[in-house]
Design a protein around this motif. Sequence first.
Motif, PDB file in Angstrom:
ATOM      1  N   VAL A 126     -11.687  45.283 -53.088  1.00  0.00           N
ATOM      2  CA  VAL A 126     -12.005  45.453 -55.019  1.00  0.00           C
ATOM      3  C   VAL A 126     -12.203  46.669 -55.629  1.00  0.00           C
ATOM      4  N   THR A 127     -11.098  46.580 -57.022  1.00  0.00           N
ATOM      5  CA  THR A 127     -11.466  47.698 -57.517  1.00  0.00           C
ATOM      6  C   THR A 127     -12.674  48.216 -57.932  1.00  0.00           C
ATOM      7  N   GLU A 128     -12.722  49.467 -58.431  1.00  0.00           N
ATOM      8  CA  GLU A 128     -13.878  50.148 -59.052  1.00  0.00           C
ATOM      9  C   GLU A 128     -14.686  49.173 -60.088  1.00  0.00           C
ATOM     10  N   ASP A 129     -13.858  48.795 -61.172  1.00  0.00           N
ATOM     11  CA  ASP A 129     -14.673  47.619 -62.240  1.00  0.00           C
ATOM     12  C   ASP A 129     -15.026  46.573 -61.784  1.00  0.00           C
ATOM     13  N   GLN A 130     -14.811  45.804 -60.761  1.00  0.00           N
ATOM     14  CA  GLN A 130     -15.464  44.584 -60.485  1.00  0.00           C
ATOM     15  C   GLN A 130     -16.125  44.950 -59.792  1.00  0.00           C
ATOM     16  N   CYS A 131     -17.311  43.527 -60.543  1.00  0.00           N
ATOM     17  CA  CYS A 131     -18.678  43.467 -59.874  1.00  0.00           C
ATOM     18  C   CYS A 131     -18.595  41.746 -58.796  1.00  0.00           C
ATOM     19  N   LEU A 132     -19.575  42.223 -58.179  1.00  0.00           N
ATOM     20  CA  LEU A 132     -19.574  42.030 -56.955  1.00  0.00           C
ATOM     21  C   LEU A 132     -20.905  40.784 -56.473  1.00  0.00           C
ATOM     22  N   SER A 133     -21.054  39.629 -56.626  1.00  0.00           N
ATOM     23  CA  SER A 133     -21.987  38.401 -56.342  1.00  0.00           C
ATOM     24  C   SER A 133     -22.555  38.792 -55.350  1.00  0.00           C
ATOM     25  N   TRP A 134     -24.055  38.660 -55.320  1.00  0.00           N
ATOM     26  CA  TRP A 134     -24.256  38.264 -53.566  1.00  0.00           C
ATOM     27  C   TRP A 134     -23.480  37.146 -53.238  1.00  0.00           C
ATOM     28  N   GLU A 135     -23.198  36.261 -53.545  1.00  0.00           N
ATOM     29  CA  GLU A 135     -21.858  35.709 -52.594  1.00  0.00           C
ATOM     30  C   GLU A 135     -20.124  36.174 -51.984  1.00  0.00           C
ATOM     31  N   ASP A 136     -20.479  36.801 -52.832  1.00  0.00           N
ATOM     32  CA  ASP A 136     -18.880  37.861 -52.842  1.00  0.00           C
ATOM     33  C   ASP A 136     -19.086  39.084 -51.418  1.00  0.00           C
ATOM     34  N   HIS A 137     -20.820  39.811 -51.783  1.00  0.00           N
ATOM     35  CA  HIS A 137     -20.131  40.535 -50.483  1.00  0.00           C
ATOM     36  C   HIS A 137     -20.766  39.819 -49.230  1.00  0.00           C
ATOM     37  N   TYR A 138     -21.417  38.507 -49.538  1.00  0.00           N
ATOM     38  CA  TYR A 138     -21.329  37.554 -48.132  1.00  0.00           C
ATOM     39  C   TYR A 138     -19.975  37.447 -47.504  1.00  0.00           C
ATOM     40  N   ARG A 139     -18.785  35.979 -48.392  1.00  0.00           N
ATOM     41  CA  ARG A 139     -17.934  36.075 -48.258  1.00  0.00           C
ATOM     42  C   ARG A 139     -17.094  37.651 -47.831  1.00  0.00           C
ATOM     43  N   LEU A 140     -16.761  38.616 -48.553  1.00  0.00           N
ATOM     44  CA  LEU A 140     -16.095  39.529 -48.052  1.00  0.00           C
ATOM     45  C   LEU A 140     -16.736  40.226 -46.528  1.00  0.00           C
ATOM     46  N   THR A 141     -17.667  40.327 -45.975  1.00  0.00           N
ATOM     47  CA  THR A 141     -18.099  40.473 -44.533  1.00  0.00           C
ATOM     48  C   THR A 141     -17.724  39.680 -43.817  1.00  0.00           C
ATOM     49  N   THR A 142     -18.831  38.156 -43.967  1.00  0.00           N
ATOM     50  CA  THR A 142     -18.238  37.093 -42.781  1.00  0.00           C
ATOM     51  C   THR A 142     -16.814  37.487 -42.811  1.00  0.00           C
ATOM     52  N   GLU A 143     -15.405  37.254 -43.717  1.00  0.00           N
ATOM     53  CA  GLU A 143     -14.289  36.992 -43.485  1.00  0.00           C
ATOM     54  C   GLU A 143     -13.598  38.346 -43.107  1.00  0.00           C
ATOM     55  N   ALA A 144     -13.942  40.084 -43.012  1.00  0.00           N
ATOM     56  CA  ALA A 144     -14.155  40.680 -42.511  1.00  0.00           C
ATOM     57  C   ALA A 144     -13.920  40.841 -41.005  1.00  0.00           C
ATOM     58  N   HIS A 145     -15.305  39.865 -40.668  1.00  0.00           N
ATOM     59  CA  HIS A 145     -15.873  39.620 -39.395  1.00  0.00           C
ATOM     60  C   HIS A 145     -16.740  41.367 -38.677  1.00  0.00           C
ATOM     61  N   GLY A 146     -17.275  41.880 -39.701  1.00  0.00           N
ATOM     62  CA  GLY A 146     -17.990  42.957 -40.062  1.00  0.00           C
ATOM     63  C   GLY A 146     -18.971  42.733 -39.898  1.00  0.00           C
ATOM     64  N   VAL A 147     -20.247  43.917 -39.425  1.00  0.00           N
ATOM     65  CA  VAL A 147     -20.969  43.751 -39.743  1.00  0.00           C
ATOM     66  C   VAL A 147     -22.143  44.659 -40.394  1.00  0.00           C
ATOM     67  N   ASP A 148     -22.430  44.667 -41.718  1.00  0.00           N
ATOM     68  CA  ASP A 148     -23.549  45.602 -42.345  1.00  0.00           C
ATOM     69  C   ASP A 148     -24.877  46.547 -41.868  1.00  0.00           C
ATOM     70  N   ASN A 149     -24.064  47.242 -42.124  1.00  0.00           N
ATOM     71  CA  ASN A 149     -25.313  48.321 -41.334  1.00  0.00           C
ATOM     72  C   ASN A 149     -25.221  49.668 -43.042  1.00  0.00           C
ATOM     73  N   VAL A 150     -26.767  50.564 -43.174  1.00  0.00           N
ATOM     74  CA  VAL A 150     -27.349  51.806 -43.403  1.00  0.00           C
ATOM     75  C   VAL A 150     -26.634  52.580 -43.148  1.00  0.00           C
ATOM     76  N   LEU A 151     -26.917  54.112 -43.848  1.00  0.00           N
ATOM     77  CA  LEU A 151     -27.274  55.607 -43.179  1.00  0.00           C
ATOM     78  C   LEU A 151     -28.411  55.401 -43.558  1.00  0.00           C
ATOM     79  N   VAL A 152     -29.131  56.809 -43.134  1.00  0.00           N
ATOM     80  CA  VAL A 152     -30.195  56.706 -42.856  1.00  0.00           C
ATOM     81  C   VAL A 152     -30.260  57.309 -44.407  1.00  0.00           C
ATOM     82  N   THR A 153     -29.059  58.534 -44.920  1.00  0.00           N
ATOM     83  CA  THR A 153     -29.963  58.829 -45.863  1.00  0.00           C
ATOM     84  C   THR A 153     -29.372  57.895 -47.452  1.00  0.00           C
ATOM     85  N   ASP A 154     -29.455  56.504 -46.864  1.00  0.00           N
ATOM     86  CA  ASP A 154     -29.266  55.957 -48.059  1.00  0.00           C
ATOM     87  C   ASP A 154     -30.638  55.367 -47.844  1.00  0.00           C
TER      88      ASP A 154
END
Length: 171
Positions: A126-154
């Motif tokens: 995605v580009t810096e100016d591109q806005c992502l919807s909830w469904e975009d996040h779901y699609r991008l995560t599942t397509e990449a076969h990744g698993v979401d994580n957050v850092l302690v600093t987050d």
Amino acid sequence: MKNSKVNKYYLSLAGEYRVASELLKRNLNATVTFGNAKSTDVIAYGSNRKAKVIEVKTSQKKKFVTGFYNKYKTAHDEHPDFWILVQVRIDSDCSFSERFFILTHAELSVIQAKRNRAYRIRCGDVTEDQCLSWEDHYRLTTEAHGVDNVLVTDVERFEDKWDKIVKACNR
């Protein structure tokens, strides 16, 4: 035990029991749920008798695997009321210490989206100016076969915010 890691299964259970213990100390009824296919880790309620569903993620590292967008396809999917992220540390004297980060589902969704967006920009998805919807996040995560994580600093600003759950269970 020095510099050793707690088995993942026991670490997860320890986090759930520690969360229940902390809620009990705050005069809330709290119980750990059991089973391999459970959809809730801890259930808490107070004077209002309305149950609050809590998802607990425990880690010995500086990040928590949430699987957030892997689990929730839309903002309206059934979800926990609260997420409690527990960081367990083994201190130099072989004692344990914990840090607790308490977030609502909505708060974690914002943090996870921000983290995922930064990653997608770095990857060129995605580009810096591109806005992502909830469904975009779901699609991008599942397509990449990744698993979401957050850092302690987050999530540091949510440390020990037990009052959110106490208030929700006593309204």
